[in-house]
Design an enzyme around this catalytic site. Sequence first.
Site, PDB file in Angstrom:
ATOM      1  N   SER A 168       0.808  -1.198   0.000  1.00 36.92           N
ATOM      2  CA  SER A 168       0.000   0.000   0.000  1.00 36.92           C
ATOM      3  C   SER A 168       0.850   1.260   0.000  1.00 36.92           C
ATOM      4  O   SER A 168       2.056   1.221   0.200  1.00 36.92           O
ATOM      5  CB  SER A 168      -0.895   0.043   1.247  1.00 36.92           C
ATOM      6  OG  SER A 168      -1.513  -1.198   1.472  1.00 36.92           O
ATOM      7  N   HIS A 214      -1.731  15.475   2.528  1.00 32.59           N
ATOM      8  CA  HIS A 214      -1.368  16.833   2.133  1.00 32.59           C
ATOM      9  C   HIS A 214      -2.257  17.794   2.910  1.00 32.59           C
ATOM     10  O   HIS A 214      -3.463  17.566   3.043  1.00 32.59           O
ATOM     11  CB  HIS A 214      -1.574  17.056   0.632  1.00 32.59           C
ATOM     12  CG  HIS A 214      -0.896  16.046  -0.236  1.00 32.59           C
ATOM     13  ND1 HIS A 214       0.460  16.084  -0.517  1.00 32.59           N
ATOM     14  CD2 HIS A 214      -1.379  14.961  -0.879  1.00 32.59           C
ATOM     15  CE1 HIS A 214       0.778  15.068  -1.300  1.00 32.59           C
ATOM     16  NE2 HIS A 214      -0.327  14.375  -1.539  1.00 32.59           N
ATOM     17  N   CYS A 219      -3.457  -3.005  -2.568  1.00 31.88           N
ATOM     18  CA  CYS A 219      -3.549  -3.992  -3.634  1.00 31.88           C
ATOM     19  C   CYS A 219      -3.714  -5.356  -2.988  1.00 31.88           C
ATOM     20  O   CYS A 219      -2.857  -5.794  -2.222  1.00 31.88           O
ATOM     21  CB  CYS A 219      -2.301  -3.955  -4.514  1.00 31.88           C
ATOM     22  SG  CYS A 219      -2.345  -5.097  -5.910  1.00 31.88           S
TER      23      CYS A 219
END
Length: 264
Positions: free
Chosen positions: A113, A118, A141
């Site tokens: 992962s 941000h 995934c």
Amino acid sequence: MKSKLKLHGFNNLTKTLSFNIYDICYAETPQDQQAYVEYINQEYNAERLTQILTEVVEIIGANILNIASQNYEPQGASVTILISEEPVTPTESQIEESPGPLPEIILAHLDKSHITVHTYPEIHPDDGIATFRVDIDVSTCGVISPLKALNFLIHQFDSDIVTVDYRVRGFTRDVEGNKHFIDHEINSIQNYLSEDTRDAYQMTDVNVYQENLFHTKMLLKNFELDNYLFGDATSNLSSEQRAQVTDRVKHEMLEIFYARNMPT
């Protein structure tokens, strides 16, 4: 979806959770507005964000491959962590449609992962409204859904408005050669939120089920003006000024929630 899929090879579906968290406040004077920016830069600088994400990685039992972080001028910061994990066999609770654990009891695992954050602090110089936005992405995934990390991450920030997107991309193939474009049942992101979160927020869904796209908007129900005032000057507001500030803050929140400019 009730029976376990027998796959050809490994599960390579990509599941991405993206959400924006908004925290609103009001600062009366230019001095208090500058103090607010300094507060945000200190409270949520790259080092602090790295600590938060590192704690998340440790809690979910993953391994850090790389960390990139950056503070920006005059404000804001970014952190990206690439993580991986040895293969694990997920429990039923980790893949079923149910709320993820809260910070005190989180048990989820994420495999192969990345996590990014941000921050975007912003303050209007004329009306004193300060809007602090945090963008977080968790991409996995494999079998595990990043939705299980949703409750933990929401509880790390003061959240007045939250917008959440979840998408499953790609396909995995079973032993008979059939493609599967999703490997778990989901009706709404709301089903992955804890009861206290669902009670605290007004929520609206916009889902495109045939495309495996899910979107939930959340607006805090209870409003106490004192929770939105920043700086010494705001303690001396008159009753009329408090009413005006209340209208400004609520207007800002509604515009963000509905994603459009609204008449005052």
